[in-house]
Motif scaffolding. Structure first.
Motif, PDB file in Angstrom:
ATOM      1  N   PHE A 168      12.605  -2.944  -7.931  1.00 41.58           N
ATOM      2  CA  PHE A 168      12.861  -3.963  -6.905  1.00 41.58           C
ATOM      3  C   PHE A 168      12.307  -3.524  -5.553  1.00 41.58           C
ATOM      4  O   PHE A 168      11.628  -4.294  -4.867  1.00 41.58           O
ATOM      5  CB  PHE A 168      14.364  -4.215  -6.810  1.00 41.58           C
ATOM      6  N   GLU A 169      12.612  -2.275  -5.167  1.00 38.73           N
ATOM      7  CA  GLU A 169      12.178  -1.807  -3.854  1.00 38.73           C
ATOM      8  C   GLU A 169      10.663  -1.736  -3.750  1.00 38.73           C
ATOM      9  O   GLU A 169      10.077  -2.105  -2.723  1.00 38.73           O
ATOM     10  CB  GLU A 169      12.801  -0.438  -3.548  1.00 38.73           C
ATOM     11  N   PHE A 170      10.005  -1.267  -4.815  1.00 33.35           N
ATOM     12  CA  PHE A 170       8.548  -1.184  -4.762  1.00 33.35           C
ATOM     13  C   PHE A 170       7.915  -2.571  -4.806  1.00 33.35           C
ATOM     14  O   PHE A 170       6.859  -2.791  -4.210  1.00 33.35           O
ATOM     15  CB  PHE A 170       8.017  -0.296  -5.884  1.00 33.35           C
ATOM     16  N   SER A 212       5.565  -3.787  -2.005  1.00 34.13           N
ATOM     17  CA  SER A 212       4.240  -4.302  -2.337  1.00 34.13           C
ATOM     18  C   SER A 212       3.992  -5.642  -1.657  1.00 34.13           C
ATOM     19  O   SER A 212       2.912  -5.896  -1.105  1.00 34.13           O
ATOM     20  CB  SER A 212       4.103  -4.438  -3.858  1.00 34.13           C
ATOM     21  N   GLN A 213       5.018  -6.508  -1.664  1.00 31.87           N
ATOM     22  CA  GLN A 213       4.882  -7.797  -0.991  1.00 31.87           C
ATOM     23  C   GLN A 213       4.688  -7.604   0.513  1.00 31.87           C
ATOM     24  O   GLN A 213       3.834  -8.258   1.131  1.00 31.87           O
ATOM     25  CB  GLN A 213       6.125  -8.645  -1.258  1.00 31.87           C
ATOM     26  N   LEU A 270       3.467  -4.941   2.012  1.00 42.37           N
ATOM     27  CA  LEU A 270       2.146  -4.362   2.256  1.00 42.37           C
ATOM     28  C   LEU A 270       1.049  -5.416   2.156  1.00 42.37           C
ATOM     29  O   LEU A 270       0.089  -5.412   2.949  1.00 42.37           O
ATOM     30  CB  LEU A 270       1.882  -3.219   1.275  1.00 42.37           C
ATOM     31  N   GLU A 271       1.174  -6.321   1.203  1.00 46.36           N
ATOM     32  CA  GLU A 271       0.180  -7.397   1.083  1.00 46.36           C
ATOM     33  C   GLU A 271       0.199  -8.282   2.325  1.00 46.36           C
ATOM     34  O   GLU A 271      -0.862  -8.680   2.838  1.00 46.36           O
ATOM     35  CB  GLU A 271       0.456  -8.219  -0.168  1.00 46.36           C
ATOM     36  N   GLU A 272       1.416  -8.581   2.809  1.00 41.11           N
ATOM     37  CA  GLU A 272       1.513  -9.398   4.022  1.00 41.11           C
ATOM     38  C   GLU A 272       0.915  -8.671   5.220  1.00 41.11           C
ATOM     39  O   GLU A 272       0.170  -9.267   6.017  1.00 41.11           O
ATOM     40  CB  GLU A 272       2.980  -9.747   4.293  1.00 41.11           C
ATOM     41  N   GLN A 273       1.236  -7.374   5.359  1.00 45.28           N
ATOM     42  CA  GLN A 273       0.691  -6.595   6.464  1.00 45.28           C
ATOM     43  C   GLN A 273      -0.818  -6.459   6.355  1.00 45.28           C
ATOM     44  O   GLN A 273      -1.537  -6.505   7.362  1.00 45.28           O
ATOM     45  CB  GLN A 273       1.356  -5.215   6.502  1.00 45.28           C
ATOM     46  N   GLN A 274      -1.314  -6.301   5.138  1.00 39.93           N
ATOM     47  CA  GLN A 274      -2.763  -6.232   4.939  1.00 39.93           C
ATOM     48  C   GLN A 274      -3.422  -7.524   5.404  1.00 39.93           C
ATOM     49  O   GLN A 274      -4.451  -7.498   6.074  1.00 39.93           O
ATOM     50  CB  GLN A 274      -3.068  -5.962   3.467  1.00 39.93           C
ATOM     51  N   SER A 275      -2.818  -8.641   5.045  1.00 43.93           N
ATOM     52  CA  SER A 275      -3.382  -9.929   5.465  1.00 43.93           C
ATOM     53  C   SER A 275      -3.383 -10.056   6.984  1.00 43.93           C
ATOM     54  O   SER A 275      -4.363 -10.533   7.583  1.00 43.93           O
ATOM     55  CB  SER A 275      -2.578 -11.075   4.834  1.00 43.93           C
ATOM     56  N   VAL A 276      -2.287  -9.621   7.624  1.00 44.18           N
ATOM     57  CA  VAL A 276      -2.202  -9.703   9.086  1.00 44.18           C
ATOM     58  C   VAL A 276      -3.266  -8.819   9.736  1.00 44.18           C
ATOM     59  O   VAL A 276      -3.990  -9.255  10.641  1.00 44.18           O
ATOM     60  CB  VAL A 276      -0.794  -9.296   9.559  1.00 44.18           C
ATOM     61  N   LEU A 277      -3.364  -7.574   9.284  1.00 42.46           N
ATOM     62  CA  LEU A 277      -4.331  -6.654   9.882  1.00 42.46           C
ATOM     63  C   LEU A 277      -5.767  -7.108   9.634  1.00 42.46           C
ATOM     64  O   LEU A 277      -6.624  -7.024  10.528  1.00 42.46           O
ATOM     65  CB  LEU A 277      -4.116  -5.245   9.327  1.00 42.46           C
TER      66      LEU A 277
END
Length: 481
Positions: A187-189, A193-194, A196-203
């Motif tokens: 659950f935590e990973f 992961s979600q 990190l994907e959101e942060q990747q999209s923002v960056l």
């Protein structure tokens, strides 16, 4: 030696069809069947309804002549051997009771040599000075020893079985804990992961914006530079043309031409503006929230894997009559109406509190408390010692065996020797309570923001229970792992 069952089976094969007993002086008639001589003779002497009618075999009804009996010596020998086997089989169980040396029955036991003796052995010279007793008398003390050994062995076997049962239960608990931790990691990973994907999209979007701004400024720079090059190229051409004229042509409007060249303003454009350059230099700062989130994730994961999620259920035997417990005993609500609760030594009668089932005497445990104070009131969460006062006034402080926080509308207080109002970034509505029994820590954390709230330090010497209190109409809480 043939077994008793096989001997009995053979004996059944040599029975007389008339008397059903073992064949005696077996004789054979014309049809080939065998009978005892005496049985067949008596059979022939029985008068029939028709004296003239021939005799028939008792089995197959084939006619035979009374004087045609033929002794079957071979069968007689077989019957004799079977009888001998039956006798040996019958006496076989008594062979162990017979002295192998003298053939006498064994009656005695020599305690010195631990040997069973017959009458002849008893009188032998080597046993005359020994302690010799009858078998039953000698067996008595040994039976008592055997009985004591049996009792001890049975007790040890029961103890081993109890250990097996206990350890099997412990293994099942550990397997459940591992399964819970596995689900927690997954659950935590997945959550990480979600994120990190959101942060990747923002960056990446910000980098894309920087790309676009750089390219736009490059286009503006190229246009400006082209205009400047054209302006300077025009002046250069004009001066070259003026310089190539004769003196009269060169001097015509020469001062105006030189003034235009000398008073020119050369613009020095920048390909990248200072503001854009600063944005590029500041871009790594955009990853600071990600770094903070990763740090919080690792701390939270390590914490939750280290502490065992506690399966908390409220104990109705301890609940104050003003508390309404849900059917699953995981939620409580304050009510001014008293419940019809029987009085008992475990129940709080003045403090509107309730304890959880079970309690802890070791280990690290954690549970989640969701507080609802939408209509005001307050909620107290923490742990208490087993001997906390249930009757009369309850002083909420460590000296009385209470380690708890009070959450009210707008503030949170640590209930130490003197209540201390805490300065928090936000008002917690979900509090994670963690107990480290051996170390003596009771830790409170905002379960949403992961902000630490408070930690009590104690020395636990007896069982402690999760503790909850409510005050105010409509205030409620629920518990989970």
């Amino acid at each position: 030696m043939a077994s008793a069952a096989s001997v009995t089976s053979l004996a059944d094969e040599v029975n007389c069809p008339i008397c059903q007993g073992t064949l005696r002086e077996p004789v054979t008639i014309d049809c080939g069947h065998n009978f005892c001589r005496g049985c067949l003779t008596r059979y022939c002497e029985i008068p029939g309804p028709d004296p003239e009618e021939a005799l028939t075999c008792p089995l197959c009804k084939e006619p035979f002549r009374p004087g045609s009996f033929r002794p079957n010596w071979q069968l007689a020998s077989v019957v004799e051997n079977i009888e001998r086997l039956k006798l040996v089989s019958t006496l076989g169980s008594d062979e162990e009771d017979v002295c192998q040396e003298h053939g006498e029955k064994i009656y005695f036991f020599c305690e010195d040599d631990e040997t069973q003796l017959c009458v002849v052995c008893r009188e032998a010279w080597e046993h005359r000075a020994h302690t010799v007793r009858f078998l039953e008398d000698a067996a008595g003390p040994y039976r008592e020893q055997i009985q004591k050994c049996l009792e001890c062995l049975r007790k040890e076997r029961e103890e081993i079985q109890r250990i097996q049962s206990r350890e099997n239960e412990r293994i099942q608990v550990l397997l459940c804990q591992v399964a819970t931790k596995r689900q927690k990691v997954i659950f935590e990973f997945a959550h990480l992961s979600q994120f990190l994907e959101e942060q990747q999209s923002v960056l990446l979007a910000q980098l894309e914006k920087l790309d676009g701004d750089i390219l736009k400024q490059q286009d503006d720079f190229d246009v400006l530079v082209s205009e400047e090059i054209c302006r300077f190229s025009s002046l250069i051409s004009e001066l070259e043309e003026k310089n190539g004229r004769p003196a009269r042509g060169l001097l015509t409007d020469i001062r105006s031409t030189l003034i235009r060249c000398e008073t020119r303003k050369c613009r020095k454009p920048e390909a990248v503006s200072p503001e854009l350059g600063q944005r590029i230099r500041d871009f790594p700062q955009q990853a600071i929230p990600l770094q903070r989130k990763m740090k919080m994730f690792l701390e939270k994961l390590c914490f939750e894997l280290d502490y065992e999620p506690a399966d908390i259920c409220l104990d109705p035997q301890t609940s104050h009559p003003k508390l309404l417990l849900s059917e699953d005993q995981r939620r409580a609500q304050f009510s001014y109406k008293w419940q019809n609760s029987p009085d008992n030594p475990q129940r709080f009668d003045r403090a509107t509190c309730v304890l959880a089932h079970g309690g802890f005497t070791e280990g690290r445990h954690t549970w989640l408390v969701k507080v609802d104070l939408a209509h005001g009131g307050s909620c107290t969460v923490g742990v208490v010692s087993e001997d906390v006062a249930r009757k009369g006034e309850l002083r909420l402080r460590p000296e009385e065996g209470v380690w708890a926080l009070r959450l009210a509308w707008g503030f949170v207080s640590a209930l130490g020797s003197f209540p201390t109002r805490l300065a928090l970034g936000e008002q917690p509505r979900q509090v994670r309570v963690s107990l480290d029994y051996e170390v003596g820590w009771v830790t409170f954390v905002n379960a949403v923001s992961q902000e630490p709230i408070y930690t009590f330090t104690a020395s636990f010497t007896q069982k402690v229970f999760p503790f909850f209190g409510l005050w105010g109409r409509g205030s409620s809480f629920s518990v989970s792992s």
